[in-house]
Design an enzyme around this catalytic site. Sequence first.
Site, PDB file in Angstrom:
ATOM      1  N   CYS A  91      31.986  31.688  78.058  1.00  0.00           N
ATOM      2  CA  CYS A  91      32.068  31.042  79.391  1.00  0.00           C
ATOM      3  C   CYS A  91      33.109  30.071  79.245  1.00  0.00           C
ATOM      4  O   CYS A  91      33.017  28.918  78.574  1.00  0.00           O
ATOM      5  CB  CYS A  91      30.803  30.667  79.723  1.00  0.00           C
ATOM      6  SG  CYS A  91      30.917  30.076  81.423  1.00  0.00           S
ATOM      7  N   ASN A 140      34.614  47.268  66.038  1.00  0.00           N
ATOM      8  CA  ASN A 140      34.693  45.931  65.369  1.00  0.00           C
ATOM      9  C   ASN A 140      33.667  44.759  65.755  1.00  0.00           C
ATOM     10  O   ASN A 140      33.035  44.176  64.961  1.00  0.00           O
ATOM     11  CB  ASN A 140      35.829  45.201  65.442  1.00  0.00           C
ATOM     12  CG  ASN A 140      36.512  45.136  66.869  1.00  0.00           C
ATOM     13  OD1 ASN A 140      36.695  46.227  67.575  1.00  0.00           O
ATOM     14  ND2 ASN A 140      36.486  44.070  67.256  1.00  0.00           N
ATOM     15  N   GLY A 156      47.086  44.784  59.912  1.00  0.00           N
ATOM     16  CA  GLY A 156      46.504  45.906  60.792  1.00  0.00           C
ATOM     17  C   GLY A 156      47.174  46.179  62.081  1.00  0.00           C
ATOM     18  O   GLY A 156      47.430  47.273  62.678  1.00  0.00           O
ATOM     19  N   THR A 157      47.595  44.780  62.705  1.00  0.00           N
ATOM     20  CA  THR A 157      48.257  44.904  64.066  1.00  0.00           C
ATOM     21  C   THR A 157      49.561  45.423  63.997  1.00  0.00           C
ATOM     22  O   THR A 157      49.896  46.424  65.006  1.00  0.00           O
ATOM     23  CB  THR A 157      48.311  43.676  64.808  1.00  0.00           C
ATOM     24  OG1 THR A 157      46.851  42.807  64.925  1.00  0.00           O
ATOM     25  CG2 THR A 157      49.020  43.569  65.869  1.00  0.00           C
ATOM     26  N   GLN A 166      37.969  48.059  60.266  1.00  0.00           N
ATOM     27  CA  GLN A 166      36.767  48.122  60.000  1.00  0.00           C
ATOM     28  C   GLN A 166      36.021  48.834  59.101  1.00  0.00           C
ATOM     29  O   GLN A 166      34.932  48.424  58.654  1.00  0.00           O
ATOM     30  CB  GLN A 166      35.899  47.887  61.357  1.00  0.00           C
ATOM     31  CG  GLN A 166      36.435  46.457  62.178  1.00  0.00           C
ATOM     32  CD  GLN A 166      35.905  45.224  61.519  1.00  0.00           C
ATOM     33  OE1 GLN A 166      35.079  45.199  60.740  1.00  0.00           O
ATOM     34  NE2 GLN A 166      36.617  43.989  61.978  1.00  0.00           N
ATOM     35  N   THR A 212      61.914  42.819  53.119  1.00  0.00           N
ATOM     36  CA  THR A 212      61.336  42.764  51.482  1.00  0.00           C
ATOM     37  C   THR A 212      60.060  42.780  51.519  1.00  0.00           C
ATOM     38  O   THR A 212      58.935  42.036  51.966  1.00  0.00           O
ATOM     39  CB  THR A 212      61.969  41.372  50.844  1.00  0.00           C
ATOM     40  OG1 THR A 212      63.364  41.613  51.101  1.00  0.00           O
ATOM     41  CG2 THR A 212      61.590  41.386  49.467  1.00  0.00           C
ATOM     42  N   HIS A 256      42.684  42.266  54.942  1.00  0.00           N
ATOM     43  CA  HIS A 256      41.982  41.190  54.897  1.00  0.00           C
ATOM     44  C   HIS A 256      40.420  41.390  55.431  1.00  0.00           C
ATOM     45  O   HIS A 256      39.459  40.505  55.312  1.00  0.00           O
ATOM     46  CB  HIS A 256      42.323  39.810  55.813  1.00  0.00           C
ATOM     47  CG  HIS A 256      42.296  40.115  57.124  1.00  0.00           C
ATOM     48  ND1 HIS A 256      41.291  39.372  58.048  1.00  0.00           N
ATOM     49  CD2 HIS A 256      43.019  40.836  58.294  1.00  0.00           C
ATOM     50  CE1 HIS A 256      41.480  39.703  59.575  1.00  0.00           C
ATOM     51  NE2 HIS A 256      42.378  40.691  59.429  1.00  0.00           N
TER      52      HIS A 256
END
Length: 758
Positions: free
Chosen positions: A328, A151, A71-72, A179, A237, A201
């Site tokens: 945090c 997401n 996706g990225t 998503q 490929t 994924h």
Amino acid sequence: MIPVYLDYNATTPLDLPVAEAMRPFLGEIFGNPSSSHEFGIIARQAVENARKDLALMLNANADEIIFTGGGTESNNLALKGFAFANAGKGRHIITSAVEHPAVTEVCRFLGTMGFEITWLSVDSRGMVDPDDFKKAIRPGTILASIMHANNEVGTIQPIEEIGRISREHGIVLHCDAAQSIGKIPVDVLKMHVDLLSVAGHKFYAPKGVGALFCRRGTRLTKILHGADHEQGLRAGTENIMGIAGLGKAAELVIDESLATGHWSLVKKLKNLRERLHDGIASAMPDIRLNGHPELRLPNTLSLGFRGRDASVLLNEWKGLAVSAGAACHAGIEIISAVLLAMNVPREYALGTIRFSVGRMSTAEQIDTAVEIITGRKNKVKSIHSIEQKAEARITSESKPPAVSETGTSSAVKNDEIRLTRYTHALGCACKIKPQTLEKILKNIPPPLGKNILVGTETSDDASVYLFSEEKAIVQTVDFIPPVVDDPYHYGAIAAANALSDIWAMGGRPLFALSIVAFPEKKIPFEVLEQIIRGASDKVAEAGISIIGGHSIEDEEPKFGLVVCGEVHPHKIWKNSTPQAGDALLLTKPLGTGIISTAVKRDYASREAATGAISIMSALNKRPAELLRQFDVHACTDVTGFGLLGHLKEMLCAGGLSAEILWEKVPLLPSAWAYAVAGMIPGGTKNNLEFVSGMLDCGPSVPELVKLLLADAQTSGGLLVALPEQQAGPAISALAAEGISNVSIIGRIIPGNNRILII
């Protein structure tokens, strides 16, 4: 016990039919799909069959599907590819404030390349207003990127309306649908999108494969250069096995929606989500739903637990896999950009947890999750356990318990107690950001009184007050959350950490007072007894005693000491007095922050955990005593601000610079490997930011080295500046006493506050 997995928005497991579809490509079908012989033809057929399945799922044409590495990459190809190919038409891009980093970071990059980005705000439910989108359009607007569903909170954007507006104004619309696929219908024609990203994924296909829908006539510039694979838009490929799995996952989505005439999975996911929500709300009414109550992914539930810390909640909920909406690190609150954009109140944002169910989720799993979250599952067991332990306090002799394979001792038998699970940060890595402290201290009036020899002005490890001509009082305080799981060793390390400040000033400790914060409703008191015992034994090793203290009840365990010592007024070691030409000695290896993080994440080996415990527990007493034989010009102990942070304080106080030979800096075994694996505490990243303005690194210095040199230590070694000709004899004297980790790591040089890493 296998944890209940409720993090399907992070990733999904391979569905069994998907795994079966991929299996032939592990062996007999191995050809290159670009080859013209039979092996290549069979491979090409698999790729094209998957392309058809994906096109059918999206209501697209097969030639509009480009396979990518995920996706990225799809987002990068869409945004960079279109922006660079069409920059002559305009340089204005519209996106929203709640996009995934795979979009926001690309937009920020394009902003550095001459493109102007408009960031649309969202309402309190995380939704973009189409009117705001329309108003943002102007001459020169060429591209918009609005996600289909968020997401984090699941809010579904009005993408069809935004698509119609885009079409009316001749703007290309990209949609990140990572998503939404497999959870709600995704139809590129109804949505009026020109570019749409797919991540395998996220819907039961393998990781490392994705796709980009690119409408016919939409011109892109490729961002990977090589051969003309994927219609000349994605060189490399093809990942045949991954693509086959992606195609099968798309086929399952098609079958599920067509066979029943409606989305039966949607109903199942929504029922499970509401079962979870109702179960939590019935026992914990003071929660807040984040996201749209109706226009939301059927599997996603984002809840804010008022006044709680999300990281601590995750650690408490053993047997449950979910994601935090805030974190945090090193005392710095990090709230997600999505929650900030939605203006979620801070008291809920810091305690936000995202639950996401999936195809394999069951009602039984949901009920178990509710029991864990509400505390019903272990409540009776915990009461009996605490009562039994209260009747049988540990009476063994005070000695360091043996360390188990997980880095914990056998003194506390309750396997449920792992101290790092009860804290959001670790040891000295929880310190407030040094740059924040600097601003605060500048606004505080300097200490008054001629007898104050060392105050806040030089960022020294302790304060010194003149008592007589021959004696000064040196005093320090250190207070840290757990850095290891075992309570005895945690107490010993906390004590060693506090005592070190006295020796780093050239002093000798006289007595100590303990400071305790303890969650008495969560952890048996025998754990506190072990913490205090570990500290008492370590203090006794230093030749003094704990003679008092103070305690409070707190959600997070913390322990430390106030230590009072003495030092000769003319033999004080300060930060502010290094001299050009001095050698820099370090008496302990770095990496304790990284290894402690690996321990917290169940990633550290037994050898790494016990090694870190040994280093952090070792007193700096003997090194300091031996170094008094030499002309020490400046000294500090390396703790929460890391080697670079403490060196910066020394250089700024002295008005000098330093050279660090990074290959000479000793590291704990496994520290490098764990850093590569991402076991970096938040405090370490803050430290690097703190010193970034004065770092001067050669081209051969790896980026990872900077993080290692900035790693937030707990009970680290002494950093000593002394004449270069005395460095060798000092190391020999220390080695003769068995202190073998000491290294010359660099030198002080003329200049104004620069650190050269060479």
